[in-house]
Scaffold this active site. Structure first.
Site, mmCIF file in Angstrom:
data_model
loop_
_atom_site.group_PDB
_atom_site.id
_atom_site.type_symbol
_atom_site.label_atom_id
_atom_site.label_comp_id
_atom_site.label_asym_id
_atom_site.label_seq_id
_atom_site.Cartn_x
_atom_site.Cartn_y
_atom_site.Cartn_z
ATOM 1 N N ASP A 232 0.834 -1.208 0.000
ATOM 2 C CA ASP A 232 0.000 0.000 0.000
ATOM 3 C C ASP A 232 0.867 1.256 0.000
ATOM 4 O OD1 ASP A 232 -2.226 -1.504 0.031
ATOM 5 O OD2 ASP A 232 -2.907 -0.946 2.026
ATOM 6 N N GLU A 317 -15.110 -5.898 0.432
ATOM 7 C CA GLU A 317 -15.670 -7.189 0.025
ATOM 8 C C GLU A 317 -16.563 -7.772 1.117
ATOM 9 O OE1 GLU A 317 -11.712 -8.521 -2.526
ATOM 10 O OE2 GLU A 317 -11.934 -9.113 -0.428
ATOM 11 N N THR A 472 -13.641 -11.227 -8.611
ATOM 12 C CA THR A 472 -12.286 -10.917 -9.041
ATOM 13 C C THR A 472 -11.569 -12.154 -9.570
ATOM 14 O OG1 THR A 472 -10.218 -9.865 -8.356
ATOM 15 C CG2 THR A 472 -11.295 -11.287 -6.753
ATOM 16 N N GLU A 513 -13.437 -8.015 -12.101
ATOM 17 C CA GLU A 513 -12.241 -7.186 -12.185
ATOM 18 C C GLU A 513 -11.028 -8.086 -12.015
ATOM 19 O OE1 GLU A 513 -11.874 -5.466 -7.669
ATOM 20 O OE2 GLU A 513 -13.481 -4.647 -8.919
ATOM 21 N N LEU A 516 -4.806 -8.147 -10.048
ATOM 22 C CA LEU A 516 -3.661 -7.260 -10.004
ATOM 23 C C LEU A 516 -3.397 -6.743 -11.409
ATOM 24 C CD1 LEU A 516 -0.260 -9.171 -9.800
ATOM 25 C CD2 LEU A 516 -2.391 -10.278 -10.396
#
Length: 579
Positions: A232, A317, A472, A513, A516
């Site tokens: 992050d 999520e 995902t 989606e 990564l």
């Protein structure tokens, strides 16, 4: 659908191969020496002639997968389709479910990183294995493509960062056919200091820029923390006033068996408890959503805001925070159950008393720790206590709390956003999918062992509220994870196929989606295969796809050209098939 080893299986694919050959000769990937996959001793399925039979739940339409020789015999999600036309892509990091909201890649010091060196063996093996032709998606259904904006596009002072540069990037996205963008609207920014005092100015500026670029908006209502994960570069905690409450009452957060609290998001145990300065968590969520709807009414009315994704847990999520890096979790650990705050413990006791077994008012004592493997635990190993009467009771309660939280928040979201499209993101927890217990899914709240479909109740709950399911990891290849972490028993392709079918079976839209960033054609082709399944008799396809994420790397000319090609294929336009 369960498959027994040694039986003939028909798959709706363009090419039929003997599964033994699929296992013995894995496709290589650029940048890594080719690794031979050991052939299981158990007899494998013999390829059958092509058939128009539609794919069943748990059977992926494409992908080179390893059939696992497992003592449990029949396992949901264990299957042997032929080699995909799009295997052979490169992976330098292993994606982790949930990484699309924050922490999208793992730092070099992490054990998730695999070595990546050039090798002539890959080139030689690729010369021996001809690449299958790409599918032509011309004339296929139109699937809108969105691009996630950077996590810090609006700073902690609720100011839009570098609007001029953003506008230039948005114009480029518009020029290659991108339909819109997605942005997180952070609770920790908007209601940062005082309850019910909302600062929307940075998002107002952002939405105006997006509208001026003639793009649509997907907005994520993010009631979780951004930051605290490996990789992050942005930190946005929960509101300060919530953190002050948490310092005196840490039970507002999810807690593990050793009493460690996790401030990523609020525990679902406080949904109906007046612990937030006189308000329940549900009331706090509703007030925030209602304020957003009123503030941005013009963007709803002119169609700029086309969808609202409701954050229901960590990373936005719907799941428990069962694998927190801050508490030492590393892939592929099974994670830990997160039900030890006083409020969830009270709920568990109530459920146990109602069942007539007060002694069951406890979490499992033998479920291991964050980095355990299923076989190291008494609860989650093959034949473990997870399938006992107590285990079934506990897991039923644990997963029902998850479903009830989603149900409660979505009921309020429908009131706040009446008439607007809403969506929910479900985490792709694919490690240990090829074991009997599906341990990592169980600790995250998905009651999905090999003898039970844990995603059907979630899909039915979403159907009740007319919400779409956003999933995902559609770009991931099972074979990659077998080569990198064979001990993880991972199967992202099998999980994707199960979850998508659970949603399609009840008739709700399914979006997706990537886990990564990806820039190569093989990854895009894998996404396309999931977006528009080959020969689906009902013509099912994704309702939209959101790309992770806008960055300087994506904007490089060669990457942008490849992405433009992908966008055209998602839109059903014709593109050259040559490489």
């Amino acid at each position: 659908m369960d498959l027994r080893f040694g039986k003939t299986v028909t798959f709706p694919c363009q090419l039929q191969l003997d599964s033994h050959l699929c296992l013995a000769i894995p496709l290589p990937r650029a940048g890594r020496p080719a690794a031979a996959v050991p052939t299981p001793a158990t007899p494998t399925a013999t390829a059958a002639p092509p058939s128009p039979t539609p794919p069943f739940r748990g059977i992926a339409p494409a992908g080179a997968l390893r059939t696992l020789d497992h003592p449990s015999g029949r396992l949901k999600g264990v299957f042997t389709p032929p080699i995909s036309a799009y295997d052979g892509h490169c992976r330098s990091v292993v994606p982790v479910a949930g990484a699309s909201r924050a922490g999208e890649k793992v730092a070099d010091s992490s054990p998730l990183i695999g070595s990546s060196t050039d090798s002539g063996n890959d080139k030689q093996l690729m010369d021996l294995i001809p690449r299958l032709p790409e599918r032509d998606f011309a004339g296929s259904p139109y699937v809108p493509v969105y691009v996630m904006l950077p996590l810090g596009v609006v700073n902690t002072y609720c100011e839009l960062v570098d609007p001029d540069s953003l506008m230039e990037q948005l114009k480029k996205l518009k020029s290659i056919g991108v339909d819109g963008v997605m942005v997180d609207c952070w609770w920790g920014i908007v209601e940062a200091h005082t309850p019910q005092q909302y600062n929307w100015k940075g998002y107002m500026h952002l939405f105006q820029v997006v509208r001026d670029a003639k793009l649509k908006l997907q907005v994520v209502i993010s009631f979780h923390e951004c930051g605290g994960k490996v990789g992050d570069d942005v930190c946005i905690p929960l509101p300060q006033w919530v953190a002050e409450i948490g310092r005196s009452n840490p039970n507002i957060y999810f807690t593990d068996s050793e009493g460690r609290c996790n401030p990523e998001c609020l525990s679902w145990g406080v949904d109906k408890e007046r612990v937030l300065l006189g308000r329940t968590a549900l009331e706090v969520y509703f007030d925030f959503m209602r304020s957003f709807r009123v503030e941005f009414d013009e963007f709803f009315e002119d169609g700029t805001i086309c969808e609202i994704e409701i954050g229901l847990g960590p990373y936005g999520e719907l799941r428990y925070p069962s694998y927190p890096v801050r508490h030492g979790w590393r892939y592929p650990g099974i994670g830990e159950f997160q039900c030890y705050d006083s409020f969830l413990q009270k709920s568990l006791k109530k459920a146990a008393d109602a069942r007539g077994h007060s002694v069951w008012a406890r979490g499992p004592h033998n479920a291991g720790s964050y980095n355990s493997q299923p076989r190291e635990t008494g609860f989650l190993c093959d034949g473990g206590e997870y399938n006992s009467q107590y285990g079934r009771f506990f897991l039923g309660w644990y997963s029902q709390v998850l479903v009830e939280h989603g149900d409660s928040v979505l009921f309020l979201a429908k009131l706040a956003f009446d008439g607007s499209s809403i969506a929910v993101k479900i985490s792709g927890i694919y490690w240990w999918y090829k074991t009997a217990s599906h341990a990592a899914e169980l600790t995250a709240g998905f009651y999905n062992p090999c003898n039970r479909d844990g995603y059907a109740p979630i899909a039915s709950m979403l159907k009740k509220h007319g919400a779409a399911l956003n999933f995902t990891c559609t770009e991931l290849h099972t074979l990659d994870h077998y080569e990198d972490f064979p001990e993880a028993m991972a199967d992202p392709e099998g999980l994707v196929w199960q979850v998508l079918n659970a949603a399609w079976d009840v008739g709700i839209p399914v979006a997706s989606e990537n886990a990564l960033p990806c820039y190569d054609r093989d990854s895009y082709n894998k996404i396309l295969e999931s977006a528009k399944p080959l020969n689906d008799p009902d013509g099912r396809h994704l309702s939209s796809f959101t790309y992770l994420r806008l960055s300087p790397v994506l904007m490089q000319n060669h990457n942008l050209l490849e992405f433009e090609r992908f966008v055209k294929q998602m839109h059903g336009e014709s593109v050259p098939m040559c490489r």
